[in-house]
Write a protein that holds these residues in place. Sequence first.
Motif, PDB file in Angstrom:
ATOM      1  N   GLN A  67      43.557  55.203 -30.223  1.00  0.00           N
ATOM      2  CA  GLN A  67      42.835  56.036 -29.266  1.00  0.00           C
ATOM      3  C   GLN A  67      43.863  56.668 -28.346  1.00  0.00           C
ATOM      4  O   GLN A  67      44.724  55.984 -27.791  1.00  0.00           O
ATOM      5  N   VAL A  70      44.230  57.701 -23.078  1.00  0.00           N
ATOM      6  CA  VAL A  70      43.483  56.657 -22.363  1.00  0.00           C
ATOM      7  C   VAL A  70      44.111  56.447 -20.991  1.00  0.00           C
ATOM      8  O   VAL A  70      45.281  56.056 -20.890  1.00  0.00           O
ATOM      9  N   PRO A  71      43.373  56.719 -19.905  1.00  0.00           N
ATOM     10  CA  PRO A  71      43.935  56.531 -18.563  1.00  0.00           C
ATOM     11  C   PRO A  71      44.304  55.077 -18.314  1.00  0.00           C
ATOM     12  O   PRO A  71      43.676  54.156 -18.849  1.00  0.00           O
ATOM     13  N   ALA A  74      40.952  50.828 -15.454  1.00  0.00           N
ATOM     14  CA  ALA A  74      39.703  50.292 -15.990  1.00  0.00           C
ATOM     15  C   ALA A  74      39.358  50.862 -17.362  1.00  0.00           C
ATOM     16  O   ALA A  74      38.829  50.148 -18.226  1.00  0.00           O
ATOM     17  N   ASP A  75      39.643  52.147 -17.580  1.00  0.00           N
ATOM     18  CA  ASP A  75      39.356  52.740 -18.888  1.00  0.00           C
ATOM     19  C   ASP A  75      40.145  52.045 -19.985  1.00  0.00           C
ATOM     20  O   ASP A  75      39.649  51.839 -21.094  1.00  0.00           O
ATOM     21  N   ALA A  76      41.387  51.691 -19.688  1.00  0.00           N
ATOM     22  CA  ALA A  76      42.211  51.012 -20.679  1.00  0.00           C
ATOM     23  C   ALA A  76      41.614  49.654 -21.032  1.00  0.00           C
ATOM     24  O   ALA A  76      41.579  49.269 -22.214  1.00  0.00           O
ATOM     25  N   GLU A  77      41.136  48.924 -20.042  1.00  0.00           N
ATOM     26  CA  GLU A  77      40.544  47.615 -20.311  1.00  0.00           C
ATOM     27  C   GLU A  77      39.299  47.747 -21.185  1.00  0.00           C
ATOM     28  O   GLU A  77      39.070  46.949 -22.097  1.00  0.00           O
ATOM     29  N   ARG A  78      38.524  48.774 -20.935  1.00  0.00           N
ATOM     30  CA  ARG A  78      37.329  49.014 -21.754  1.00  0.00           C
ATOM     31  C   ARG A  78      37.719  49.317 -23.197  1.00  0.00           C
ATOM     32  O   ARG A  78      37.142  48.757 -24.136  1.00  0.00           O
ATOM     33  N   VAL A  79      38.699  50.191 -23.386  1.00  0.00           N
ATOM     34  CA  VAL A  79      39.130  50.567 -24.736  1.00  0.00           C
ATOM     35  C   VAL A  79      39.694  49.353 -25.470  1.00  0.00           C
ATOM     36  O   VAL A  79      39.393  49.119 -26.654  1.00  0.00           O
ATOM     37  N   GLN A  82      36.900  47.023 -26.589  1.00  0.00           N
ATOM     38  CA  GLN A  82      36.209  47.554 -27.758  1.00  0.00           C
ATOM     39  C   GLN A  82      37.038  47.369 -29.030  1.00  0.00           C
ATOM     40  O   GLN A  82      36.494  47.025 -30.089  1.00  0.00           O
ATOM     41  N   TYR A  98      49.251  49.901 -18.608  1.00  0.00           N
ATOM     42  CA  TYR A  98      48.318  49.085 -19.382  1.00  0.00           C
ATOM     43  C   TYR A  98      48.601  47.593 -19.235  1.00  0.00           C
ATOM     44  O   TYR A  98      47.949  46.776 -19.876  1.00  0.00           O
TER      45      TYR A  98
END
Length: 359
Positions: A67, A70-71, A74-79, A82, A98
């Motif tokens: 992916q 990816v900022p 928090a966005d990184a933790e979500r990605v 998943q 990260y």
Amino acid sequence: MLIRHLLAGAAMALTATGALAQDDGEPLKVGFVYVGPIGDGGWTYEHEQARLALVEEYGDRIETVYQESVPEGADAERVLTQMALSGTDLIFTTSFGYMDPTINVAQKFPDVNFEHATGYKRADNVATYSSRFYEGRAVIGHVAGKMTETNKIGYIASFPIPEVIRGINAAYIAASEANPDVEFNIVWAYTWFDPAKEADAAQALIEQGADVILQHTDSTAPLAAAEQAGGVVGFGQASDMAEYKPSPRVSSIIDNWAPYYIERVGAAIDGTWESKDTWGGIDTGMVEIGEMTDAIPEDVRQEAQDLADSISSGEYHPFTGPLNYADGTEWLAEGETADDGTLLGMDFYVEGIDAEIPN
């Protein structure tokens, strides 16, 4: 700073369970999280080239997913969550920001192994890896010091973390040894990849008289600005950026991740993967110096190559005294070299850089 303790923490190689050995015939699923687009021409582009090298090396023994853009945060933790939930066995997280998301997700998924680029926090299932980029910056710093006619070198910095500060210092030391009259002007872009911001930073430095631009950001925008200005030279960052040869791009620092990725994925396949810290340089091939074009005078090309060779052999260290802190107090005595712990936690400028490090 906490990062100063990296070497102490990294000295012990924490061994994972080896549970990734693929005995069931299923391909190892390998994930990559990128901070920029794969077409950035720099940092992320080189990580993507390494992923493609993995596919070529292992074929149907692995499955890869990625992916991009990816900022950090928090966005990184979500990605990452998943990816782990989707059955990914080994995940490479390829940006300093990260670090905490990687550690947080690794704690929740102890059977997934992680590799974090440029960070300093490890766990049983988290390894860290980086390159000694400062070695390459010393080589191009020498070229910059020799090529500037205005004696003003502009430096586009991303974020005020030790990796970036270390690079600025290494480039300045080499440039000032080549040309004692050189001055560094630094613009902090607060981004890894934002072509508009990078172009604005380059233009501002050019307007201040810089005729050489160095960068620790990932797009080709500074080279485009140098080309438009005319009479300004620059260097490829993380990737060769060869489309701007022979000038303004006169050489480059290239990050070669493929051998490391091939080695680590191979270890995961055969069950020998373990948590460790890797910091490779010119000698290991993780840092490469791109072709030096004819725009660089022949004698300067030879001097730069000799410098790269002496760094690779261990004969010369880019941080060798006498060197002082920016306030003039002694840092390294004559012949003394900086230890890795200090380099990894570097939060100061050397004498001669007239600037403040942002908080």
